[in-house]
Design an enzyme around this catalytic site. Structure first.
Site, PDB file in Angstrom:
ATOM      1  N   GLU A 130       0.891  -1.174   0.000  1.00  0.00           N
ATOM      2  CA  GLU A 130       0.000   0.000   0.000  1.00  0.00           C
ATOM      3  C   GLU A 130       0.918   1.209   0.000  1.00  0.00           C
ATOM      4  O   GLU A 130       1.488   1.559   1.029  1.00  0.00           O
ATOM      5  CB  GLU A 130      -0.898  -0.071   1.243  1.00  0.00           C
ATOM      6  CG  GLU A 130      -2.215   0.656   1.057  1.00  0.00           C
ATOM      7  CD  GLU A 130      -2.078   2.130   1.338  1.00  0.00           C
ATOM      8  OE1 GLU A 130      -1.764   2.870   0.376  1.00  0.00           O
ATOM      9  OE2 GLU A 130      -2.257   2.532   2.481  1.00  0.00           O
ATOM     10  N   CYS A 174      -2.258   8.932   2.340  1.00  0.00           N
ATOM     11  CA  CYS A 174      -1.924   8.416   1.004  1.00  0.00           C
ATOM     12  C   CYS A 174      -3.026   8.689  -0.008  1.00  0.00           C
ATOM     13  O   CYS A 174      -2.760   8.817  -1.192  1.00  0.00           O
ATOM     14  CB  CYS A 174      -1.589   6.936   1.069  1.00  0.00           C
ATOM     15  SG  CYS A 174      -2.855   5.967   1.875  1.00  0.00           S
TER      16      CYS A 174
HETATM   17  P1  NAD Z   1      10.422   6.750   4.140  1.00  0.00           P
HETATM   18  O1  NAD Z   1      10.231   6.351   2.737  1.00  0.00           O
HETATM   19  O2  NAD Z   1      11.793   6.684   4.708  1.00  0.00           O
HETATM   20  O3  NAD Z   1       9.509   5.870   5.122  1.00  0.00           O
HETATM   21  C1  NAD Z   1       8.170   5.566   4.890  1.00  0.00           C
HETATM   22  C2  NAD Z   1       7.821   4.412   5.835  1.00  0.00           C
HETATM   23  O4  NAD Z   1       8.555   3.271   5.457  1.00  0.00           O
HETATM   24  C3  NAD Z   1       8.214   4.653   7.299  1.00  0.00           C
HETATM   25  O5  NAD Z   1       7.223   4.090   8.108  1.00  0.00           O
HETATM   26  C4  NAD Z   1       9.526   3.919   7.473  1.00  0.00           C
HETATM   27  O6  NAD Z   1       9.707   3.445   8.782  1.00  0.00           O
HETATM   28  C5  NAD Z   1       9.358   2.780   6.527  1.00  0.00           C
HETATM   29  N1  NAD Z   1      10.600   2.300   5.949  1.00  0.00           N
HETATM   30  C6  NAD Z   1      11.575   3.047   5.372  1.00  0.00           C
HETATM   31  N2  NAD Z   1      12.562   2.254   4.917  1.00  0.00           N
HETATM   32  C7  NAD Z   1      12.209   0.982   5.239  1.00  0.00           C
HETATM   33  C8  NAD Z   1      12.815  -0.290   5.026  1.00  0.00           C
HETATM   34  N3  NAD Z   1      13.975  -0.428   4.357  1.00  0.00           N
HETATM   35  N4  NAD Z   1      12.171  -1.390   5.494  1.00  0.00           N
HETATM   36  C9  NAD Z   1      10.985  -1.284   6.128  1.00  0.00           C
HETATM   37  N5  NAD Z   1      10.362  -0.118   6.352  1.00  0.00           N
HETATM   38  C10 NAD Z   1      10.969   1.007   5.905  1.00  0.00           C
HETATM   39  O7  NAD Z   1       9.922   8.210   4.272  1.00  0.00           O
HETATM   40  P2  NAD Z   1       9.237   9.105   5.370  1.00  0.00           P
HETATM   41  O8  NAD Z   1      10.005  10.365   5.461  1.00  0.00           O
HETATM   42  O9  NAD Z   1       8.937   8.405   6.656  1.00  0.00           O
HETATM   43  O10 NAD Z   1       7.892   9.386   4.625  1.00  0.00           O
HETATM   44  C11 NAD Z   1       7.987  10.061   3.388  1.00  0.00           C
HETATM   45  C12 NAD Z   1       7.180   9.458   2.329  1.00  0.00           C
HETATM   46  O11 NAD Z   1       6.673   8.170   2.631  1.00  0.00           O
HETATM   47  C13 NAD Z   1       5.955  10.306   2.095  1.00  0.00           C
HETATM   48  O12 NAD Z   1       6.244  11.319   1.191  1.00  0.00           O
HETATM   49  C14 NAD Z   1       4.981   9.329   1.534  1.00  0.00           C
HETATM   50  O13 NAD Z   1       5.156   9.250   0.143  1.00  0.00           O
HETATM   51  C15 NAD Z   1       5.391   8.004   2.090  1.00  0.00           C
HETATM   52  N6  NAD Z   1       4.468   7.523   3.123  1.00  0.00           N
HETATM   53  C16 NAD Z   1       3.351   6.913   2.696  1.00  0.00           C
HETATM   54  C17 NAD Z   1       2.440   6.473   3.622  1.00  0.00           C
HETATM   55  C18 NAD Z   1       1.177   5.813   3.183  1.00  0.00           C
HETATM   56  O14 NAD Z   1       0.200   5.839   3.912  1.00  0.00           O
HETATM   57  N7  NAD Z   1       1.149   5.182   2.015  1.00  0.00           N
HETATM   58  C19 NAD Z   1       2.677   6.665   4.976  1.00  0.00           C
HETATM   59  C20 NAD Z   1       3.850   7.293   5.387  1.00  0.00           C
HETATM   60  C21 NAD Z   1       4.754   7.717   4.436  1.00  0.00           C
END
Ligand code: NAD
Length: 486
Positions: free
Chosen positions: A258, A292
């Protein structure tokens, strides 16, 4: 009455025990938790070591052996009890969620109560995992389709909805008879832990849910390939989702993703402009745009464009921003400093490329991650905000002149999670719903994410559903048995 509960330190939950973590290799055993409205440290979070993850894996394996044999009716009763516990604790949990995540208290309450409804829905669905009998070609042959739980699930959930991202995965898994290891959101861990505690207090056997935190990449790269884990489910950014899906693919694990979106919100010339302004401004600033399915690319027919822009800008200027614990606040801070930096960069990029800033565009104050609700117009096609998921309170509004042009624009990006339209024409609504490339379409209202309806994307927004009957599919294997009576 509003709760006065104080923020707790958060531990790992492994094999039915809340415990300290031993920290990742060479790293700290805990991390501070920060209130995004004040930037104060409000608690600490335990980090799992490799040994902690091994303990969670063993526990989840044992938990699965127990839970898969619990009758669906018993699972149902326990899950309904967990939902009731969550409802009773709404005030305390909501306060904790607002302290760690920033969203206004009424939104945190709604999230907690919606989570209870989601548990109820999956509890019921678990009792309806029917197999089937297929008429055989030959006499004496019986052909049976069984649905069996997939096994141990590894789930990864983000910080924007600390409970609701987790409850969908946990509850669908449990309803199917699976056990789960959840890597919760490190920045917003306590409300997620409160969800797990509700399940614990409802009497869930040891090892069925395990909750870990730590360094996300270390945890996912260890759990996904591990032979005990049979199913991966992730909510987060497309970039990370693709990495995790690739790893899962290399190990032939089942996957639900998702991921991000960039929802078009189309206002046709026959729409009720006042209604569109009211509903879209309400939806956009929910959770400060960190959703999202947030409406993102506003596409408004040229005949009503200036009316819409003026009305929307005025509505945006009335959004009260502040600490989510205070009465009357419509929008809290962003959840972390990264989002403020992202909003500043996206606004600066658009303005440098010639966009007009109608309102907002800057950080508020110098304590707390507050950002002004922002409206941009006159954007060039290469403005970053028209191409990257903003995940924040910025609204770009563009005019369009024909249905063909707007459908083309709506489908231009690789994302396909949610799409919105406003029109009083049934024919136009049908055409939009048919032609827009999106997993979910909501027309003349915002009606997504109820427990009983499918929730998921296509294209770079991922695959699989986290709602409706479809959500159970992700947690069951089909087994076909054919037997000739002897
Ligand atoms: P990010 O991409 O670093 O992290 C997003 C999420 O993924 C966080 O919960 C993080 O803990 C997890 N994550 C990151 N790397 C991971 C890995 N290697 N293995 C497992 N989990 C991992 O970025 P961020 O700064 O936390 O959020 C920025 C972007 O993430 C937003 O711009 C948005 O696009 C996306 N996001 C989407 C949702 C959603 O509901 N689809 C929620 C939160 C963030």
């Amino acid at each position: 009455m509003q709760s006065t509960v104080s923020y707790p330190d958060v531990l790992l939950f492994i094999d039915g025990q809340w415990r300290e973590g031993h920290g990742h290799d060479g790293g700290a055993a805990s991390q501070p938790i920060v209130n995004p409205a004040t930037e104060e440290v409000i608690g600490t979070l335990a980090h799992a070591s490799r040994a902690d993850l091994d303990a969670a894996l063993v526990a989840a394996g044992k938990g699965f052996s127990t839970w898969r044999h619990v009758a669906p009716h018993e699972r149902y009763k326990l899950m309904r009890k967990a939902a009731e516990i969550l409802r009773e604790r709404t005030e305390d949990i909501a306060r904790i969620m607002t302290m760690e995540q920033g969203k206004p208290l009424p939104e945190a309450r709604l999230e907690t109560q919606a989570a209870a409804d989601i548990i109820d829905w999956f509890a019921e669905e678990g009792r309806r995992q029917y197999g089937r009998l297929i008429p055989a070609r030959a006499a004496g042959v019986q052909q049976i389709v069984h649905r069996e739980p997939v096994g141990v699930v590894a789930a990864f959930t983000p910080w924007n909805f600390p409970i609701n991202q987790a409850v969908r995965k946990i509850s669908a898994a449990l309803a199917a008879g699976c056990s789960i290891i959840l890597k919760g959101p490190e920045e917003t861990p306590a409300s997620c832990a409160a969800l797990v505690k509700a399940y614990e207090d409802a009497g869930l056997p040891k090892g069925v849910i395990n909750l870990v935190f730590g360094v996300p990449a270390e945890i996912s790269s260890y759990l996904i390939p591990h032979p005990i884990v049979k199913k991966i489910t992730f909510t987060g950014s497309t970039v990370v989702g693709k990495q995790l899906a690739a790893l899962a693919g290399a190990h032939m694990k089942r996957v639900t993703m998702e991921l991000g979106g960039h929802a078009p919100a189309v206002v046709f010339e026959d729409a009720d402009v006042e209604v569109a302004v009211k509903l879209l401004s309400g939806a956009k600033f929910r959770n400060a745009g960190q959703v999202c399915v947030s409406p993102t690319r506003f596409l408004v027919h040229e005949d009503i464009y200036s009316r819409f822009v003026d009305g929307f800008t005025e509505a945006v200027q009335g959004v009260k921003v502040g600490n989510g614990l205070e009465d009357g606040v419509r929008m809290g801070p962003l959840a972390n400093a990264r989002r403020v930096e992202a909003m500043e960069a996206l606004t600066a990029d658009a303005v440098a490329k010639g966009a007009t800033l109608r309102t907002g565009g800057a950080r508020i104050g110098n304590k707390g991650y507050f950002f002004q609700p922002t409206v941009l117009t006159d954007l060039p096609a290469d403005a970053r905000i028209l191409n990257e998921e903003p995940f924040g309170p910025i609204v770009p509004i563009m005019p369009f002149s024909s249905t063909e042009a707007v459908i083309e624009e709506a489908n231009r990006l690789p994302y396909g999670l949610a799409a919105y339209a406003y029109t009083t024409s049934g024919t136009r609504a049908d055409e939009f719903a048919r032609r827009v490339e999106s997993g979910m379409v909501s027309i003349n209202h915002h009606g997504l994410a109820l427990p009983e309806v499918p929730f998921g994307g296509i294209k770079d927004s991922g695959y699989g559903s986290e709602g409706g009957t479809e959500a159970m599919e992700a947690y069951v294997n089909t087994k076909f048995v054919t037997q000739l009576g002897v």
